[in-house]
Design an enzyme around this catalytic site. Sequence first.
Site, PDB file in Angstrom:
ATOM      1  CG  HIS A  30      45.893  -5.122 -44.125  1.00  0.00           C
ATOM      2  ND1 HIS A  30      46.640  -5.085 -45.277  1.00  0.00           N
ATOM      3  CD2 HIS A  30      46.658  -4.520 -43.181  1.00  0.00           C
ATOM      4  CE1 HIS A  30      47.789  -4.466 -45.044  1.00  0.00           C
ATOM      5  NE2 HIS A  30      47.825  -4.131 -43.771  1.00  0.00           N
ATOM      6  CG  HIS A  42      51.045  -4.175 -42.071  1.00  0.00           C
ATOM      7  ND1 HIS A  42      50.097  -3.272 -42.504  1.00  0.00           N
ATOM      8  CD2 HIS A  42      51.601  -3.598 -40.962  1.00  0.00           C
ATOM      9  CE1 HIS A  42      50.068  -2.221 -41.711  1.00  0.00           C
ATOM     10  NE2 HIS A  42      50.966  -2.387 -40.769  1.00  0.00           N
ATOM     11  CB  CYS A 153      48.576  -6.915 -47.680  1.00  0.00           C
ATOM     12  SG  CYS A 153      46.816  -7.368 -47.826  1.00  0.00           S
TER      13      CYS A 153
END
Length: 253
Positions: A30, A42, A153
């Site tokens: 991530h 994010h 992401c």
Amino acid sequence: MGVLSNKISREDLKPGDHIYSWRTAYIYAHHGIYVGDGMVIHFTRAAGQEMGTGTFLDKVLFSSSPAQTDTICERCGDQRKLQGVIRSCLDCFLAGDHLYIFEYNVSPVFFVAKARGGTCTIAPSDSAADVMYRAKYLLEKGFGVYNLFKNNCEDFAIYCKTGLLIESYYSLGRSSQWASWTAGVSTIMSSPLRFLTTSAGGLVLVAGSMYSVSRYVADVGVRRDVVKIPVEKLVVEVGGNEHQIVGEARVGE
């Protein structure tokens, strides 16, 4: 940073850094942009759904949003159901895992030597001020609909760092870890290669070379179908408060 690990300490972080944390036994990472004061901006599809497949696997195998726990972070509040571009503290972003930094402007040799995608790119980063501006702008305006293949992401973080988007609507996103997956699959599926070698060692060499070349040509710093899009032109209002990405399709229009 080195070929074997991109791990970094919190004390060494600087605003504008592209950071990431591995999820589910290093299957997926991530990504986000560190903005200082222990906070990260994010892009997420909500708890347990980062992979964006829309199936039960999203909840069973993967997690991208702040840690799935009944404990509510005193600093972030309850972010378990949030999605889109959000701001979280480092603890919530890392979800109990280690902290790594994504490297920019690496040499082709270094890039190929990093066997795992989603850790570096040949593309140079813009200034920290530009990176922070894009991240904070998109925190307010959004980054479109999360999509594992085109808009995830890592794509968000790479755009914040470089301002680059894929010109063709039909292209995959900028994500180098997705490019790594597809390169691996294509290598495995290329079974005719077994006829080009006479030994297991030769087959490994050919397959490894094919994998590396596939990753290299897909990197945002190498491919020619990328364009620089100002963040103000990246999103447009759609019926009120919704926003959608406009940079990927028909950029010339």
